[in-house]
Design a protein around this motif. Sequence first.
Motif, PDB file in Angstrom:
ATOM      1  N   TYR A   3       0.850  -1.186   0.000  1.00  0.00           N
ATOM      2  CA  TYR A   3       0.000   0.000   0.000  1.00  0.00           C
ATOM      3  C   TYR A   3       0.889   1.241   0.000  1.00  0.00           C
ATOM      4  O   TYR A   3       1.443   1.615   1.041  1.00  0.00           O
ATOM      5  CB  TYR A   3      -0.920  -0.012   1.220  1.00  0.00           C
ATOM      6  CG  TYR A   3      -1.884  -1.166   1.196  1.00  0.00           C
ATOM      7  CD1 TYR A   3      -3.012  -1.123   0.385  1.00  0.00           C
ATOM      8  CD2 TYR A   3      -1.651  -2.308   1.949  1.00  0.00           C
ATOM      9  CE1 TYR A   3      -3.888  -2.174   0.337  1.00  0.00           C
ATOM     10  CE2 TYR A   3      -2.530  -3.371   1.909  1.00  0.00           C
ATOM     11  CZ  TYR A   3      -3.652  -3.299   1.107  1.00  0.00           C
ATOM     12  OH  TYR A   3      -4.518  -4.340   1.064  1.00  0.00           O
ATOM     13  N   PRO A   4       1.034   1.902  -1.151  1.00  0.00           N
ATOM     14  CA  PRO A   4       1.929   3.066  -1.246  1.00  0.00           C
ATOM     15  C   PRO A   4       1.547   4.191  -0.295  1.00  0.00           C
ATOM     16  O   PRO A   4       2.416   4.859   0.249  1.00  0.00           O
ATOM     17  CB  PRO A   4       1.805   3.511  -2.702  1.00  0.00           C
ATOM     18  CG  PRO A   4       1.241   2.351  -3.426  1.00  0.00           C
ATOM     19  CD  PRO A   4       0.447   1.565  -2.435  1.00  0.00           C
ATOM     20  N   ALA A   5       0.253   4.413  -0.090  1.00  0.00           N
ATOM     21  CA  ALA A   5      -0.153   5.500   0.798  1.00  0.00           C
ATOM     22  C   ALA A   5       0.309   5.226   2.229  1.00  0.00           C
ATOM     23  O   ALA A   5       0.730   6.143   2.938  1.00  0.00           O
ATOM     24  CB  ALA A   5      -1.667   5.682   0.745  1.00  0.00           C
ATOM     25  N   ALA A   6       0.250   3.978   2.656  1.00  0.00           N
ATOM     26  CA  ALA A   6       0.713   3.628   4.000  1.00  0.00           C
ATOM     27  C   ALA A   6       2.221   3.822   4.111  1.00  0.00           C
ATOM     28  O   ALA A   6       2.716   4.300   5.134  1.00  0.00           O
ATOM     29  CB  ALA A   6       0.336   2.196   4.329  1.00  0.00           C
ATOM     30  N   VAL A  10       4.272   6.611   6.595  1.00  0.00           N
ATOM     31  CA  VAL A  10       5.337   6.280   7.541  1.00  0.00           C
ATOM     32  C   VAL A  10       6.645   6.972   7.166  1.00  0.00           C
ATOM     33  O   VAL A  10       7.349   7.514   8.021  1.00  0.00           O
ATOM     34  CB  VAL A  10       5.545   4.750   7.603  1.00  0.00           C
ATOM     35  CG1 VAL A  10       6.761   4.391   8.419  1.00  0.00           C
ATOM     36  CG2 VAL A  10       4.303   4.089   8.175  1.00  0.00           C
ATOM     37  N   LEU A  11       6.976   6.971   5.884  1.00  0.00           N
ATOM     38  CA  LEU A  11       8.280   7.476   5.457  1.00  0.00           C
ATOM     39  C   LEU A  11       8.399   8.999   5.478  1.00  0.00           C
ATOM     40  O   LEU A  11       9.464   9.518   5.785  1.00  0.00           O
ATOM     41  CB  LEU A  11       8.609   6.951   4.059  1.00  0.00           C
ATOM     42  CG  LEU A  11       8.917   5.470   3.992  1.00  0.00           C
ATOM     43  CD1 LEU A  11       9.153   5.036   2.562  1.00  0.00           C
ATOM     44  CD2 LEU A  11      10.120   5.132   4.846  1.00  0.00           C
ATOM     45  N   VAL A  12       7.330   9.708   5.131  1.00  0.00           N
ATOM     46  CA  VAL A  12       7.420  11.171   5.067  1.00  0.00           C
ATOM     47  C   VAL A  12       7.799  11.770   6.428  1.00  0.00           C
ATOM     48  O   VAL A  12       8.731  12.573   6.507  1.00  0.00           O
ATOM     49  CB  VAL A  12       6.124  11.782   4.497  1.00  0.00           C
ATOM     50  CG1 VAL A  12       6.076  13.286   4.701  1.00  0.00           C
ATOM     51  CG2 VAL A  12       6.015  11.464   3.017  1.00  0.00           C
ATOM     52  N   PRO A  13       7.146  11.417   7.531  1.00  0.00           N
ATOM     53  CA  PRO A  13       7.581  11.980   8.813  1.00  0.00           C
ATOM     54  C   PRO A  13       9.019  11.605   9.184  1.00  0.00           C
ATOM     55  O   PRO A  13       9.746  12.412   9.769  1.00  0.00           O
ATOM     56  CB  PRO A  13       6.591  11.397   9.827  1.00  0.00           C
ATOM     57  CG  PRO A  13       5.400  11.042   9.034  1.00  0.00           C
ATOM     58  CD  PRO A  13       5.907  10.648   7.684  1.00  0.00           C
TER      59      PRO A  13
END
Length: 104
Positions: A3-6, A10-13
């Motif tokens: 799931y790319p949105a998931a 997680v990765l952006v923060p």
Amino acid sequence: MAYPAAALGVLVPLILAAVMRGTGHYNLAQGVVGAAVGIGASVSTAVAGYISDRAGSSGTFLFLAGAAAAGLLLVIALMPETKGSGKATRELPRLDPLDKPRTQ
């Protein structure tokens, strides 16, 4: 299935925390990224619809693939290395609750 949105959630923060370390602007950076994602999500559908009307599905796909490739190239070119770069980053003082207060 991934799931790319998931993964982005997680990765952006984590990336923002590494890039903004020591600046005091983490929340501002999160707001800027959130605004960019929201603007991109709303504008891309309108632009893709317009291009689809004018150039068809293939033209729309090529345009959006080009936009994604341009974004990837910008990240590769402009994203600073955050670990293992050899440059010392500004470290925050580590507080140990067992340390006694220092008096001079």
